[in-house]
Scaffold this motif. Structure first.
Motif, PDB file in Angstrom:
ATOM      1  N   SER A 117       0.819  -1.202   0.000  1.00  0.00           N
ATOM      2  CA  SER A 117       0.000   0.000   0.000  1.00  0.00           C
ATOM      3  C   SER A 117       0.861   1.263   0.000  1.00  0.00           C
ATOM      4  O   SER A 117       0.580   2.215  -0.714  1.00  0.00           O
ATOM      5  CB  SER A 117      -0.911   0.004   1.223  1.00  0.00           C
ATOM      6  OG  SER A 117      -1.782  -1.101   1.200  1.00  0.00           O
ATOM      7  N   ALA A 118       1.924   1.240   0.837  1.00  0.00           N
ATOM      8  CA  ALA A 118       2.806   2.409   0.917  1.00  0.00           C
ATOM      9  C   ALA A 118       3.509   2.636  -0.414  1.00  0.00           C
ATOM     10  O   ALA A 118       3.642   3.769  -0.881  1.00  0.00           O
ATOM     11  CB  ALA A 118       3.829   2.224   2.038  1.00  0.00           C
ATOM     12  N   GLN A 119       3.928   1.528  -1.040  1.00  0.00           N
ATOM     13  CA  GLN A 119       4.610   1.664  -2.323  1.00  0.00           C
ATOM     14  C   GLN A 119       3.669   2.201  -3.392  1.00  0.00           C
ATOM     15  O   GLN A 119       4.025   3.092  -4.167  1.00  0.00           O
ATOM     16  CB  GLN A 119       5.178   0.318  -2.768  1.00  0.00           C
ATOM     17  CG  GLN A 119       6.017   0.427  -4.044  1.00  0.00           C
ATOM     18  CD  GLN A 119       6.005  -0.841  -4.879  1.00  0.00           C
ATOM     19  OE1 GLN A 119       5.136  -1.699  -4.697  1.00  0.00           O
ATOM     20  NE2 GLN A 119       6.954  -0.965  -5.773  1.00  0.00           N
ATOM     21  N   GLY A 120       2.460   1.657  -3.456  1.00  0.00           N
ATOM     22  CA  GLY A 120       1.500   2.113  -4.454  1.00  0.00           C
ATOM     23  C   GLY A 120       1.122   3.567  -4.267  1.00  0.00           C
ATOM     24  O   GLY A 120       1.010   4.320  -5.243  1.00  0.00           O
ATOM     25  N   LEU A 121       0.937   3.968  -3.013  1.00  0.00           N
ATOM     26  CA  LEU A 121       0.619   5.362  -2.725  1.00  0.00           C
ATOM     27  C   LEU A 121       1.736   6.287  -3.195  1.00  0.00           C
ATOM     28  O   LEU A 121       1.484   7.310  -3.839  1.00  0.00           O
ATOM     29  CB  LEU A 121       0.389   5.540  -1.221  1.00  0.00           C
ATOM     30  CG  LEU A 121       0.082   6.961  -0.739  1.00  0.00           C
ATOM     31  CD1 LEU A 121      -1.234   7.458  -1.335  1.00  0.00           C
ATOM     32  CD2 LEU A 121       0.015   6.998   0.790  1.00  0.00           C
ATOM     33  N   CYS A 122       2.974   5.900  -2.885  1.00  0.00           N
ATOM     34  CA  CYS A 122       4.119   6.716  -3.312  1.00  0.00           C
ATOM     35  C   CYS A 122       4.267   6.710  -4.828  1.00  0.00           C
ATOM     36  O   CYS A 122       4.537   7.750  -5.440  1.00  0.00           O
ATOM     37  CB  CYS A 122       5.400   6.195  -2.662  1.00  0.00           C
ATOM     38  SG  CYS A 122       5.494   6.457  -0.877  1.00  0.00           S
ATOM     39  N   LYS A 123       4.102   5.532  -5.424  1.00  0.00           N
ATOM     40  CA  LYS A 123       4.319   5.393  -6.865  1.00  0.00           C
ATOM     41  C   LYS A 123       3.328   6.237  -7.669  1.00  0.00           C
ATOM     42  O   LYS A 123       3.719   7.082  -8.472  1.00  0.00           O
ATOM     43  CB  LYS A 123       4.207   3.925  -7.271  1.00  0.00           C
ATOM     44  CG  LYS A 123       4.408   3.674  -8.757  1.00  0.00           C
ATOM     45  CD  LYS A 123       4.190   2.213  -9.097  1.00  0.00           C
ATOM     46  CE  LYS A 123       5.196   1.315  -8.435  1.00  0.00           C
ATOM     47  NZ  LYS A 123       5.120  -0.077  -8.928  1.00  0.00           N
ATOM     48  N   PHE A 124       2.043   6.034  -7.447  1.00  0.00           N
ATOM     49  CA  PHE A 124       1.036   6.752  -8.223  1.00  0.00           C
ATOM     50  C   PHE A 124       0.924   8.207  -7.773  1.00  0.00           C
ATOM     51  O   PHE A 124       0.741   9.104  -8.597  1.00  0.00           O
ATOM     52  CB  PHE A 124      -0.322   6.051  -8.108  1.00  0.00           C
ATOM     53  CG  PHE A 124      -0.429   4.815  -8.943  1.00  0.00           C
ATOM     54  CD1 PHE A 124      -0.879   4.884 -10.255  1.00  0.00           C
ATOM     55  CD2 PHE A 124      -0.081   3.575  -8.432  1.00  0.00           C
ATOM     56  CE1 PHE A 124      -0.985   3.736 -11.044  1.00  0.00           C
ATOM     57  CE2 PHE A 124      -0.179   2.418  -9.206  1.00  0.00           C
ATOM     58  CZ  PHE A 124      -0.629   2.506 -10.510  1.00  0.00           C
ATOM     59  N   GLY A 125       1.028   8.418  -6.464  1.00  0.00           N
ATOM     60  CA  GLY A 125       0.910   9.787  -5.965  1.00  0.00           C
ATOM     61  C   GLY A 125       2.067  10.664  -6.397  1.00  0.00           C
ATOM     62  O   GLY A 125       1.865  11.764  -6.931  1.00  0.00           O
ATOM     63  N   PHE A 126       3.291  10.190  -6.181  1.00  0.00           N
ATOM     64  CA  PHE A 126       4.461  10.983  -6.557  1.00  0.00           C
ATOM     65  C   PHE A 126       4.587  11.128  -8.075  1.00  0.00           C
ATOM     66  O   PHE A 126       5.138  12.113  -8.561  1.00  0.00           O
ATOM     67  CB  PHE A 126       5.744  10.375  -5.979  1.00  0.00           C
ATOM     68  CG  PHE A 126       5.980  10.702  -4.536  1.00  0.00           C
ATOM     69  CD1 PHE A 126       5.852  12.002  -4.073  1.00  0.00           C
ATOM     70  CD2 PHE A 126       6.336   9.718  -3.628  1.00  0.00           C
ATOM     71  CE1 PHE A 126       6.063  12.316  -2.743  1.00  0.00           C
ATOM     72  CE2 PHE A 126       6.551  10.018  -2.291  1.00  0.00           C
ATOM     73  CZ  PHE A 126       6.414  11.317  -1.852  1.00  0.00           C
ATOM     74  N   TYR A 127       4.073  10.135  -8.826  1.00  0.00           N
ATOM     75  CA  TYR A 127       4.118  10.255 -10.293  1.00  0.00           C
ATOM     76  C   TYR A 127       3.343  11.482 -10.742  1.00  0.00           C
ATOM     77  O   TYR A 127       3.832  12.267 -11.571  1.00  0.00           O
ATOM     78  CB  TYR A 127       3.547   8.999 -10.943  1.00  0.00           C
ATOM     79  CG  TYR A 127       3.400   9.124 -12.446  1.00  0.00           C
ATOM     80  CD1 TYR A 127       4.514   9.165 -13.277  1.00  0.00           C
ATOM     81  CD2 TYR A 127       2.136   9.218 -13.040  1.00  0.00           C
ATOM     82  CE1 TYR A 127       4.388   9.279 -14.650  1.00  0.00           C
ATOM     83  CE2 TYR A 127       2.004   9.338 -14.410  1.00  0.00           C
ATOM     84  CZ  TYR A 127       3.127   9.370 -15.216  1.00  0.00           C
ATOM     85  OH  TYR A 127       2.994   9.496 -16.568  1.00  0.00           O
ATOM     86  N   GLU A 128       2.153  11.651 -10.207  1.00  0.00           N
ATOM     87  CA  GLU A 128       1.351  12.815 -10.577  1.00  0.00           C
ATOM     88  C   GLU A 128       2.031  14.110 -10.127  1.00  0.00           C
ATOM     89  O   GLU A 128       2.021  15.115 -10.847  1.00  0.00           O
ATOM     90  CB  GLU A 128      -0.045  12.710  -9.948  1.00  0.00           C
ATOM     91  CG  GLU A 128      -0.864  11.506 -10.387  1.00  0.00           C
ATOM     92  CD  GLU A 128      -1.296  11.590 -11.855  1.00  0.00           C
ATOM     93  OE1 GLU A 128      -1.101  12.652 -12.490  1.00  0.00           O
ATOM     94  OE2 GLU A 128      -1.823  10.580 -12.359  1.00  0.00           O
ATOM     95  N   VAL A 129       2.646  14.069  -8.947  1.00  0.00           N
ATOM     96  CA  VAL A 129       3.340  15.256  -8.431  1.00  0.00           C
ATOM     97  C   VAL A 129       4.529  15.617  -9.315  1.00  0.00           C
ATOM     98  O   VAL A 129       4.688  16.768  -9.746  1.00  0.00           O
ATOM     99  CB  VAL A 129       3.811  15.020  -6.976  1.00  0.00           C
ATOM    100  CG1 VAL A 129       4.731  16.152  -6.516  1.00  0.00           C
ATOM    101  CG2 VAL A 129       2.620  14.905  -6.040  1.00  0.00           C
ATOM    102  N   PHE A 130       5.386  14.626  -9.579  1.00  0.00           N
ATOM    103  CA  PHE A 130       6.587  14.898 -10.383  1.00  0.00           C
ATOM    104  C   PHE A 130       6.238  15.243 -11.830  1.00  0.00           C
ATOM    105  O   PHE A 130       6.920  16.056 -12.455  1.00  0.00           O
ATOM    106  CB  PHE A 130       7.540  13.697 -10.342  1.00  0.00           C
ATOM    107  CG  PHE A 130       8.335  13.598  -9.069  1.00  0.00           C
ATOM    108  CD1 PHE A 130       9.238  14.594  -8.723  1.00  0.00           C
ATOM    109  CD2 PHE A 130       8.180  12.516  -8.214  1.00  0.00           C
ATOM    110  CE1 PHE A 130       9.979  14.513  -7.552  1.00  0.00           C
ATOM    111  CE2 PHE A 130       8.908  12.427  -7.038  1.00  0.00           C
ATOM    112  CZ  PHE A 130       9.815  13.428  -6.703  1.00  0.00           C
TER     113      PHE A 130
END
Length: 235
Positions: A1-14
């Motif tokens: 869950s932590a990885q998915g949150l970081c992966k998809f969330g940070f992708y949109e941010v970056f």
């Protein structure tokens, strides 16, 4: 869950940050590079969150019965007692080597596949498609992206599994022990698994956006300013 949150969330941010730095025209012209850079940056941080769980999982899966705990509650303290905090992050480098190319392919291939499907396969513009039809395109693009993800990340995945099983081994030790053929063993089943998993991830991600009425930008279109420049060049 932590990885998915970081992966998809940070992708949109970056993607938003890098797109703003590049400008509207360059964002369109070099959008594949944008997808690659944003996804690589996101996965860098996502793997830091993933590594402890990955270490526990691999040790539980690969240890002989009775030689290692089979629950996270028992596995994590045992790894910490034997190897310290390094036990959770000793395979972070290979994990980056597996996951960053995987995620770069996952996002860039998905984005460009969606664009290609609407341009060459779907018989009507995205704006005229129903939400259900759009989700079908999302699933198809996700599966195609998953096939390529499995191929580019398979050798590193095999090495990570070997390193977590063999205490004290390095990337070089793992590569030497496995050999070229060994690093590609089991690719077929992994393609099926990763293709399906990636398709479902994108389907759920897009489906949640639909249900929550979050912004779902259409495939990128050439900016008017760039159209004008190209029109001037053609004249």
């Amino acid at each position: 869950s932590a990885q998915g949150l970081c992966k998809f969330g940070f992708y949109e941010v970056f993607k938003n940050i890098y797109g703003g730095m590049m400008g509207e025209e360059n964002t369109y012209l070099y959008r594949t590079s944008l997808y690659l850079a944003a996804s690589a940056s996101a996965e860098f941080f996502a793997d830091i969150a993933l590594s402890p769980m990955e270490s526990c999982k691999v040790r539980m899966q690969t240890s002989l019965p009775g030689t290692f705990p089979t629950t996270l509650r028992q596995a994590a303290p045992k790894i910490y007692a034997e190897e310290g905090i390094n036990g959770f992050y000793k395979s972070l480098g290979p994990l980056w080597g597996r996951q960053i190319p995987y995620t770069m392919m996952k996002f860039a291939c998905f984005e460009r596949t969606v664009e290609a499907l609407y341009q060459y396969v779907v018989p009507k513009p995205r704006a005229e498609c129903s939400k259900s039809e759009q989700l079908v395109v999302t699933f198809a693009a996700g599966y195609i992206a998953g096939v390529f993800c499995a191929i580019v990340s398979h050798p590193a995945d095999t090495i990570v599994s070997y390193m977590n099983k063999a205490k004290g081994s390095t990337v070089g030790d793992a590569a030497k022990a496995l050999g070229f053929a060994g690093m590609w063993g089991g690719l077929g089943p992994r393609i099926i698994m990763i293709g399906t998993l990636t398709a479902l991830q994108w389907f759920i991600y897009d489906g949640v956006k639909v249900q929550l009425r979050l912004p779902r930008p259409p495939p990128p279109a050439m900016p008017e300013s760039l159209k004008k420049k190209l029109g001037l060049e053609q004249q």
